[in-house]
Write an enzyme that holds these catalytic residues in place. Structure first.
Site, PDB file in Angstrom:
ATOM      1  N   ALA A  65       5.624   7.647   3.735  1.00 47.75           N
ATOM      2  CA  ALA A  65       5.215   7.509   5.133  1.00 47.75           C
ATOM      3  C   ALA A  65       4.037   6.542   5.212  1.00 47.75           C
ATOM      4  CB  ALA A  65       4.817   8.877   5.687  1.00 47.75           C
ATOM      5  N   GLU A 128       1.804  13.374  -2.054  1.00 43.71           N
ATOM      6  CA  GLU A 128       1.148  13.798  -0.829  1.00 43.71           C
ATOM      7  C   GLU A 128      -0.094  14.649  -1.073  1.00 43.71           C
ATOM      8  OE1 GLU A 128       4.317  13.702  -1.442  1.00 43.71           O
ATOM      9  OE2 GLU A 128       5.458  13.093   0.331  1.00 43.71           O
TER      10      GLU A 128
HETATM   11  N1  T1G Z   1       1.025   3.714   3.856  1.00 42.28           N
HETATM   12  C1  T1G Z   1       0.310   2.666   4.328  1.00 42.28           C
HETATM   13  N2  T1G Z   1      -0.128   1.640   3.560  1.00 42.28           N
HETATM   14  C2  T1G Z   1       0.160   1.717   2.235  1.00 42.28           C
HETATM   15  C3  T1G Z   1       0.902   2.781   1.680  1.00 42.28           C
HETATM   16  C4  T1G Z   1       1.332   3.813   2.544  1.00 42.28           C
HETATM   17  N3  T1G Z   1       2.045   4.839   2.106  1.00 42.28           N
HETATM   18  N4  T1G Z   1       1.000   2.554   0.347  1.00 42.28           N
HETATM   19  C5  T1G Z   1       0.364   1.399   0.102  1.00 42.28           C
HETATM   20  N5  T1G Z   1      -0.133   0.893   1.225  1.00 42.28           N
HETATM   21  C6  T1G Z   1      -0.852  -0.372   1.360  1.00 42.28           C
HETATM   22  C7  T1G Z   1      -2.194  -0.323   0.653  1.00 42.28           C
HETATM   23  O1  T1G Z   1      -3.176   0.220   1.514  1.00 42.28           O
HETATM   24  C8  T1G Z   1      -2.414  -1.800   0.380  1.00 42.28           C
HETATM   25  O2  T1G Z   1      -2.800  -2.373   1.617  1.00 42.28           O
HETATM   26  C9  T1G Z   1      -1.017  -2.316   0.068  1.00 42.28           C
HETATM   27  O3  T1G Z   1      -0.105  -1.382   0.668  1.00 42.28           O
HETATM   28  C10 T1G Z   1      -0.746  -2.402  -1.421  1.00 42.28           C
HETATM   29  O4  T1G Z   1      -1.025  -1.109  -1.960  1.00 42.28           O
HETATM   30  C11 T1G Z   1       6.717  12.331   4.806  1.00 42.28           C
HETATM   31  C12 T1G Z   1       4.067  12.595   4.563  1.00 42.28           C
HETATM   32  C13 T1G Z   1       2.807   2.398  -3.706  1.00 42.28           C
HETATM   33  C14 T1G Z   1       1.778   2.958  -5.930  1.00 42.28           C
HETATM   34  O5  T1G Z   1       0.936   8.312  -1.041  1.00 42.28           O
HETATM   35  O6  T1G Z   1       0.269   4.976  -4.216  1.00 42.28           O
HETATM   36  O7  T1G Z   1       5.208  10.084   2.508  1.00 42.28           O
HETATM   37  O8  T1G Z   1      -4.998  -3.265   0.836  1.00 42.28           O
HETATM   38  O9  T1G Z   1      -2.894  -1.934  -3.409  1.00 42.28           O
HETATM   39  O10 T1G Z   1      -1.500  -0.935  -6.578  1.00 42.28           O
HETATM   40  O11 T1G Z   1       6.492  13.671   2.918  1.00 42.28           O
HETATM   41  O12 T1G Z   1       0.113   1.792  -2.826  1.00 42.28           O
HETATM   42  O13 T1G Z   1      -2.989  -4.741   0.939  1.00 42.28           O
HETATM   43  O14 T1G Z   1      -4.072  -3.930   3.067  1.00 42.28           O
HETATM   44  O15 T1G Z   1      -1.992   0.424  -3.625  1.00 42.28           O
HETATM   45  O16 T1G Z   1       0.860  -1.884  -6.270  1.00 42.28           O
HETATM   46  C15 T1G Z   1       3.104   9.188   0.358  1.00 42.28           C
HETATM   47  C16 T1G Z   1       0.555   5.550  -1.520  1.00 42.28           C
HETATM   48  C17 T1G Z   1       2.662   9.010   1.774  1.00 42.28           C
HETATM   49  C18 T1G Z   1       1.901   6.256  -1.711  1.00 42.28           C
HETATM   50  C19 T1G Z   1       1.510   0.690  -4.908  1.00 42.28           C
HETATM   51  N6  T1G Z   1       3.014   7.941  -0.355  1.00 42.28           N
HETATM   52  N7  T1G Z   1       0.575   4.237  -2.099  1.00 42.28           N
HETATM   53  O17 T1G Z   1       0.314   0.479  -5.599  1.00 42.28           O
HETATM   54  O18 T1G Z   1      -0.590  -1.554  -4.332  1.00 42.28           O
HETATM   55  S1  T1G Z   1       2.714  10.542   2.668  1.00 42.28           S
HETATM   56  C20 T1G Z   1       1.893   7.598  -1.005  1.00 42.28           C
HETATM   57  C21 T1G Z   1       0.397   4.059  -3.432  1.00 42.28           C
HETATM   58  C22 T1G Z   1       4.373  10.876   2.821  1.00 42.28           C
HETATM   59  C23 T1G Z   1       6.200  12.383   3.421  1.00 42.28           C
HETATM   60  C24 T1G Z   1       4.728  12.235   3.306  1.00 42.28           C
HETATM   61  C25 T1G Z   1       0.349   2.642  -3.920  1.00 42.28           C
HETATM   62  C26 T1G Z   1       1.627   2.202  -4.614  1.00 42.28           C
HETATM   63  P1  T1G Z   1      -3.783  -3.669   1.610  1.00 42.28           P
HETATM   64  P2  T1G Z   1      -1.744  -1.006  -3.378  1.00 42.28           P
HETATM   65  P3  T1G Z   1      -0.249  -1.034  -5.790  1.00 42.28           P
END
Ligand code: T1G
Length: 704
Positions: A65, A128
Site C-alpha cells: 500500500a 506492516e
Molecule cells: N509507499 C509509499 N512510498 C514508498 C513505499 C510505499 N509502500 N515503498 C517505497 N516507497 C518510496 C520511498 O519512500 C522512496 O521514495 C522510494 O519509494 C524508493 O524506496 C494493505 C497496509 C520496497 C524494499 O512497508 O521497504 O501494504 O525517497 O528508497 O531501498 O496490508 O522501499 O524516492 O521519494 O526504500 O530499493 C507495506 C516499504 C505497506 C514496503 C525498496 N510495504 N518499502 O527499497 O528503495 S503497508 C512496505 C520498502 C501495506 C497492506 C498494508 C522499500 C523497498 P523517495 P527506497 P529501496
C-alpha cells in the site's frame, strides 16, 4: 503520474498480461488497485483470454500500500470489493509473476492470485508491523493457509523479507525460475500450461495448518522484551489467531477491525515518520543529486583497533575488498584476531554462515604500510583519538595516496579542517564518523569540512549507503551533530546522581521508555576510562568545563566498567549482567555531600525529561547554527546512533508529542533553577512563541 491508468491489460495469444506501472516501486497508490480490478474484469469477460499474468513494470512487483496514504482518510475499498476479493472471484486463473519485491498489500495480492512465480532474486514479505500496523489485505488469513501458522507468525510478527528460494521451500512460490530467466515470457508459458486447470486453486479455500495451539502465547512471551510499549506485534498475533478460530471472511473482518485500531496510532505515526526520514536524510539541499560521485572499489583502513576493525568489517560485509594497517605488526595481528573473533561469534550465534565468514575474511587484507594502500580509492583513518596522532597520518596520506583518493577520518569530535590542512588536497577530505560497534550500528555521520568538495561529500554519503549505513550530513562542530546533541544528556544523567538519584533508577526509566540498555549500563559497556580522558582533555582546554566528580572518582579507582568487572555496576566473572553496587551508592553519597548538594527523590518523568530535554535544547542550537540540514536528520541520528526507540519516531518527534511550548516552559524553569546550562536556545524560544513544531523548524543555511 499522467492521466493514463498505472495498470494496463494486453493480450498475447490466450494469455492476458496485466502490468502495474507506478514508479518507483509500484506501491498501491491512487488508481492502482482499481486498475488491477478493472483489468481482471476485462480479462474475465474477454473470451480470447484463457488465463492471466499479473506483473510489475520497472524494478519490482508491488511494494505494498502507499504508506503516504495512511492517516489521511484516503477512501478505501470496502471488504468484499477489494482487489483481493476480485482475484478470489476470478473465474480464470491469475499468475503473480514476481521480481524485486512483493511486500505488504503487494504480497497479499500475490497470495490472492492462483499461482505465484518468482525470480530467485525476488523477495516477499509482510513488513506492516515495521510501520506499526498489520497486514490489512487478508495476509493474516491467507499466509497461515499457505505455509502454516508457525512460519506465518514468524513472517508477520518480524516483518522480514523472505528471499524467493526460501519462499519456495515454505510453499509460497509455486515456480522458482533460474536467475537469468525472462520473467515475462516464463509467466506466459506457465499460464499456458495451467490455463485449462479448473477449479483454479484459491488460497482462501485451504485449511489453516496449526502445528501447536500454544504457539500464540509462546510468541507473545518471546516478543515481550523487544515489543514492549508496542501494540502492532500483539495485534498481528491476534489476527493470525483469528485465522484458526473462524471462517476466512470472518477472519478478514477481525483483521480489518484490528487494522483500524492501529492505522493512526501514535506508534504507527512514529514508525511511518521514521521510514520516510531515513530516505529524506540522503537528500542534501545544497548538493544536487546529480553531483558526480567518485566510484570506489577498494578501501583502506588505518588503525586496527575496535573501530578500525569494525569499519573494515563493514566494507567486507558488503563485498568490498579492504586493506587494513596499524603502527606495528603486533597491533595489526591483534586487530585481525579481534575481527576473526567477531565473525566467529556471529557464526556461533547462527547469524552468519561459516562459508560467508570465510568470504568476508578473505576480503580483509592486513598490510604492512602506507605503500600498500597507495592505490586504494578510499582510506579511512581510525587511529587513536588525539590530534597529535591523526595529523601526521593525514600528512602521510597526502604524500602517498593516488590523486583523487578520498581521505576520511573516523574521528568522533576533532576538527576536520585541521586534518584537511595537513594535506594539499583538502577538497578530498571529510569526516566519516562510524558508531561503535562500527560493523553493527547503521549511522554514519559524514562531516563536512570547509574545503570538502560536493563530490567528496556526495561520495561519502553514497559510500555509507553501499556498506549498509544510513549516512547523515553533519557540520564540523565539536562533537559534530549526534554526539554534540547527546552531550548534555550525558552530563545531566550524572548531575542527577549528585542530587540523589542512583544509576539503576535512571537506567530503569530509560529502559522502560524503550532503550535497549540504560545509559549507565552503556557507559560500563563502552568503558568509563574513555569519557574520563575526554573530560580531562576538555577541562584542560576550557576552565569552565563542568567536571563530573562522581564519574571521575570511579575512573580514578580503576572502575572502568565491564572490562574491569566494576564501573557504575558490579559484574560477576563471565557475566555481563549489571548489578547495583552499594560501593557506588556510598561514593555518590560521599561526593554529593562534599559538593553540598541537597538530596531529594525524583519522579520518573523528571528523570526522563532532564535527560532528553537537555538534548532537545542542544539540537535546537545545532539547527540554528546551521550544522544540520533538518530536525529529522537529528532524529535519524538518535534512532541509529543511540538506540532511541523507533516507535517513538526520534528525539524531536517525541518532543513534539509533548509540545514545543511545554518543553520550552520546562527548560526555562530549569534555567532559573540550575543556571546557564539550561538557557533555552533562541530557536526553541522562537518555536514556542510562534507555535511551530520541532519538525517544522527551519535550520539555518548549512555551515560546514
Ligand atoms: N509507499 C509509499 N512510498 C514508498 C513505499 C510505499 N509502500 N515503498 C517505497 N516507497 C518510496 C520511498 O519512500 C522512496 O521514495 C522510494 O519509494 C524508493 O524506496 C494493505 C497496509 C520496497 C524494499 O512497508 O521497504 O501494504 O525517497 O528508497 O531501498 O496490508 O522501499 O524516492 O521519494 O526504500 O530499493 C507495506 C516499504 C505497506 C514496503 C525498496 N510495504 N518499502 O527499497 O528503495 S503497508 C512496505 C520498502 C501495506 C497492506 C498494508 C522499500 C523497498 P523517495 P527506497 P529501496
Amino acid at each position: 503520474m499522467s492521466g493514463a491508468s498505472p495498470v494496463s491489460l494486453e493480450r498475447q495469444g490466450d494469455i492476458g498480461i496485466i502490468t502495474v506501472n507506478y514508479p518507483p516501486v509500484n506501491a498501491l497508490g491512487p488508481g492502482v488497485a482499481e486498475g488491477i480490478k478493472d483489468c481482471l474484469a476485462r480479462g474475465n469477460t474477454d473470451p480470447a483470454i484463457k488465463a492471466m499474468v499479473l506483473i510489475g513494470a520497472g524494478r519490482s512487483f508491488i511494494a505494498g500500500a502507499d504508506i503516504r496514504g495512511f492517516g489521511t482518510n484516503r477512501p478505501r475499498l470496502p471488504l468484499g470489493q477489494r482487489v483481493y476479493d476480485t482475484l478470489d472471484a476470478s473465474e480464470k486463473p491469475v499468475i503473480a509473476a514476481i521480481h524485486g519485491y512483493a511486500l505488504g498489500g503487494g504480497f497479499e495480492i500475490a497470495m490472492a492470485c492462483h499461482y505465484r512465480m518468482a525470480l530467485p532474486s525476488a523477495k516477499v514479505g509482510l513488513p506492516e508491523v515495521l510501520i506499526g500496523i498489520l497486514p490489512g489485505g487478508g495476509g493474516t488469513q491467507r499466509l497461515p493457509r499457505l505455509i502454516g501458522v508457525k512460519a506465518a507468525l514468524d513472517m508477520i510478527v518480524t516483518g522480514r523479507h523472505v528471499p524467493a528460494p526460501e519462499a519456495k521451500r515454505l510453499g509460497i512460490i509455486d515456480e522458482l525460475l533460474p536467475e537469468n530467466a525472462d520473467l515475462h515470457d516464463s509467466a506466459i508459458a506457465y499460464a499456458m500450461r495451467i490455463m485449462g486447470t479448473r477449479p483454479s486453486p484459491r488460497v482462501r479455500d485451504r485449511m489453516v495448518r496449526l502445528e501447536d495451539p500454544g504457539i500464540f502465547d509462546a510468541m507473545r512471551k518471546s516478543i515481550a522484551r523487544r515489543a514492549r510499549n508496542q501494540t502492532a506485534p500483539y495485534h498481528c498475533i491476534a489476527a493470525v489467531e483469528a485465522s484458526c478460530a473462524m471462517p476466512f471472511d470472518d477472519g478478514c473482518r477481525r483483521e480489518a477491525d484490528l487494522f483500524r485500531e492501529l492505522e493512526d496510532s501514535a506508534e504507527a505515526r512514529a514508525l511511518r515518520y521514521a521510514f520516510f526520514i531515513e530516505r529524506e536524510v540522503a537528500r542534501l539541499p545544497d548538493i544536487p543529486a546529480s553531483t558526480p560521485v567518485r566510484d570506489f572499489t577498494t578501501a583502506a583502513v588505518i588503525g586496527s583497533g575496535t573501530m578500525g576493525g569494525g569499519i573494515a568489517m563493514s566494507f567486507a560485509d558488503f563485498g568490498f575488498p579492504v586493506k587494513i594497517m596499524d603502527a606495528t605488526p603486533e597491533a595489526l595481528e591483534r586487530g585481525m584476531q579481534r575481527i576473526r573473533d567477531n565473525y566467529a561469534t556471529s557464526v556461533r550465534r547462527g547469524s552468519l554462515a561459516e562459508n560467508e565468514m570465510q568470504r568476508r575474511l578473505a576480503r580483509i587484507e592486513p598490510v604492512a604500510g602506507y605503500e600498500d594502500i597507495a592505490d586504494c580509492d578510499v582510506v579511512i583513518e581510525a587511529v587513536f583519538e588525539e590530534m597529535d596522532v591523526k595529523k601526521p597520518v593525514f600528512a602521510k596520506l597526502d604524500e602517498v595516496m593516488k590523486p583523487g583518493a578520498l581521505l576520511f577520518s573516523n574521528t568522533s569530535a576533532l576538527d576536520i579542517d585541521q586534518l584537511a590542512d595537513m594535506t594539499k588536497r583538502p577538497q578530498d577530505v571529510a569526516g566519516t564518523h562510524f558508531f561503535s560497534p562500527a560493523n553493527v550500528m547503521k549511522l554514519l555521520e559524514v562531516v563536512r569540512g570547509k574545503a570538502s568538495s560536493p563530490r567528496t561529500l556526495a561520495t561519502a554519503m553514497q559510500m555509507g549507503r553501499r556498506i549498509g549505513k544510513l549516512s547523515a550530513m553533519a557540520g564540523n562542530t565539536d562533537g559534530f551533530v549526534a554526539n554534540r546533541s547527546r552531550a548534555p544528556f550525558n552530563t545531566e544523567m550524572v548531575i542527577l546522581l549528585e542530587e540523589g538519584c542512583l544509576p539503576e533508577q535512571v537506567d530503569k526509566v530509560m529502559v522502560d521508555f524503550g532503550y535497549p540498555m540504560g545509559p549507565f549500563a552503556v557507559g560500563d559497556l563502552a568503558g568509563l576510562d574513555i569519557g574520563y580522558a575526554s573530560r580531562k582533555r576538555r577541562a584542560a582546554e576550557n576552565p569552565n568545563f563542568r567536571m563530573q566528580p562522581i564519574s571521575d572518582r570511579l575512573a580514578e579507582m580503576g572502575r572502568y566498567g565491564q572490562k574491569t568487572g566494576a564501573g557504575w555496576y558490579r559484574y560477576e566473572k563471565g557475566d555481563r549482567t549489571p548489578h547495583p553496587d552499594p560501593e557506588v551508592a556510598a561514593i555518590i553519597k560521599e561526593v554529593s555531600a562534599g559538593l553540598g548538594i541537597p538530596q531529594r527523590e525524583f519522579a520518573d518523568q523528571e528523570i526522563l525529561r532532564r535527560l532528553l530535554f537537555s538534548s532537545v535544547n542542544e539540537a535546537c542550537k545545532i539547527l540554528e547554527e546551521g550544522k544540520a540540514y533538518r530536525p529529522s536528520d537529528i532524529d535519524v541520528m538518535w534512532l541509529h546512533g543511540f538506540g532511541f526507540p523507533r516507535y517513538r519516531g526520534g528525539l524531536f518527534f517525541w518532543a513534539d508529542g509533548i509540545g514545543v511550548r511545554e518543553v520550552y516552559n520546562q527548560i526555562a524553569a530549569w534555567h532559573q533553577q540550575y543556571g546557564e546550562r539550561w538557557a533555552p536556545s533562541r530557536l526553541l524560544r522562537d518555536l514556542a512563541e510562534s507555535g511551530t513544531s520541532f519538525r517544522e523548524a527551519k535550520a539555518a543555511a548549512f555551515v560546514p
